[in-house]
Design a protein around this motif. Structure first.
Motif, PDB file in Angstrom:
ATOM      1  N   THR B 115       0.712  -1.202   0.083  1.00  0.00           N
ATOM      2  CA  THR B 115      -0.100   0.108  -0.076  1.00  0.00           C
ATOM      3  C   THR B 115       0.763   1.280   0.027  1.00  0.00           C
ATOM      4  N   PRO B 120      -5.649   5.640   1.231  1.00  0.00           N
ATOM      5  CA  PRO B 120      -6.394   4.925   1.972  1.00  0.00           C
ATOM      6  C   PRO B 120      -8.164   5.203   1.197  1.00  0.00           C
ATOM      7  N   ASP B 121      -8.667   3.843   1.366  1.00  0.00           N
ATOM      8  CA  ASP B 121      -9.996   3.798   0.526  1.00  0.00           C
ATOM      9  C   ASP B 121     -11.055   3.099   1.166  1.00  0.00           C
ATOM     10  N   PRO B 122     -11.361   3.824   2.295  1.00  0.00           N
ATOM     11  CA  PRO B 122     -12.211   3.033   3.531  1.00  0.00           C
ATOM     12  C   PRO B 122     -13.572   2.873   2.907  1.00  0.00           C
ATOM     13  N   ARG B 123     -14.269   1.597   3.096  1.00  0.00           N
ATOM     14  CA  ARG B 123     -15.387   1.010   2.695  1.00  0.00           C
ATOM     15  C   ARG B 123     -16.270   0.579   4.019  1.00  0.00           C
ATOM     16  N   TRP B 164     -10.297   0.682   6.550  1.00  0.00           N
ATOM     17  CA  TRP B 164      -9.115   0.420   5.455  1.00  0.00           C
ATOM     18  C   TRP B 164      -7.922  -0.128   5.976  1.00  0.00           C
ATOM     19  N   ALA B 190     -13.634  -5.452  -1.069  1.00  0.00           N
ATOM     20  CA  ALA B 190     -13.408  -4.097  -0.895  1.00  0.00           C
ATOM     21  C   ALA B 190     -14.782  -3.301  -0.785  1.00  0.00           C
TER      22      ALA B 190
END
Lengths: 200, 200
Positions: B115, B120-123, B164, B190
């Motif tokens: 990474t 960051p790609d929070p779901r 994430w 994700a």
DNA sequence: AACGTTCTTTGCGGAAAACGCAAAACGCGG
DNA sequence: CCGCGTTTTGCGTTTTCCGCAAAGAACGTT
């Protein structure tokens, strides 16, 4: 009633899809390991295809999961066996086991005077028979032998031998009978029928 | 392979018939309690009809027997879970559970520098998450928070919170994650997809 | 041994589902 | 925005299913 079935049925597709995704498997890959075409798998998971056994069995194997787990059928089985007695030639038969395979236990009831004046009519079939007299006196015709079992007495024999049960006197008789398991064959009724015997 | 399936399939009919006879039930009676027409039952038991779920489910209920028992599918499941790792966005995911329902356990592996430099790609999704860092240092972005878990540290949170995971430094990270069971929803990938979520 | 009853199988024609293929649509990452 | 891997969908053909009702079998009785 039928709602329940419909609910399970409708949930099978999505459930299969969820399981597949969780395992990180693609339709294509799954198609390879199961031999089921991609299009069919897609339709199945989206509910546009009926979940037949010819689909579920390969899937269950691929996922290493029993079919019940696959389809998420509610496991609301009553642990108690709820006997459903039936009558055969005047004799009441109470099945005490539930599972299709393995040992089968019954309680038999011969009303008073049921076999009065009747001709013994011994039949034979596959299996092994064990029995125990609960009440009354049971006449047993077994091959050449013809004897009487009193209350509390037991007997066991190979069911290849032609056998027949009757009242020993004019009182009613009750007895347990446990059938087993000679190549997983099944005792069903007086007359032996080839196809009762096929798959345990 | 497919022989096995065919064998089971072919045996279902006779098996059903044997079970019915053993219970002393007639086709007519069974038709009443299941809602399945007599002709269909007959064809089913004689193998002239495919054993679809819409037939097996009512039967399983009528007989008070799980579907697997009904069809006599070989219960040759390996008790050990044989992990089938897959890769998702460079992250290796090892499913450690097999059953479709209930808790789901995974081991996640983030290669060194996976990474690095990524946003960051929070779901968010349904469920409850518990995790434990086995190796390396795991960066966790969770709602407003942004923290690092070291080896042996654990965390738990409701997965409604956008979250994430990433490498905290340039070493690889391994961690367990156990997903559960908020209305039986499932963590899959994700991005949250509505239909992954339908039936656990 | 013939009868009547009950249970089971089967033939039928219309209706519905399945089939594989290939094209289209989608999702995701570059 | 493009490209690739994945998934969905349209299509015409083939197969299966459907309930009904008649035929057939099994069984117990007279």
């Amino acid at each position: 009633m039928s709602d329940d079935v419909d609910a399970v049925l409708a949930a099978v597709g999505p459930r299969l899809r969820a399981l597949r995704r969780r395992r990180g498997v693609t339709l294509t890959a799954l198609a390879e390991t199961t031999g089921i075409p991609v299009s069919t798998l897609s339709r199945l998971e989206s509910g546009h295809r009926k979940p037949g056994l010819e689909l579920l069995l390969p899937l269950a194997r691929a996922y290493q999961v029993p079919v019940d787990e696959l389809i998420g059928a509610p496991a609301d089985l009553d642990p108690r066996v709820r006997p459903q007695p039936f009558t055969r030639n005047g004799m009441t038969v109470v099945p005490l086991t539930r599972k299709p395979g393995g040992l089968q236990a019954y309680k038999h009831i011969l009303p008073a005077g049921l076999t009065e004046g009747r001709e013994p009519d011994p039949r034979s079939h596959e299996g092994y028979h064990w029995l125990y007299v609960l009440r009354g006196r049971l006449r047993v015709v077994l091959g050449e032998k013809d004897f009487v079992l009193a209350e509390g007495e037991a007997a066991e024999f190979d069911t290849h031998l032609p056998h027949w049960f009757g009242n020993a006197d004019d009182h009613h008789v009750e007895f347990f009978s446990i059938l087993g398991s000679q190549g997983e064959r099944v005792h069903i009724k007086a007359r032996f029928r080839p196809d009762d015997d096929r798959a345990l």
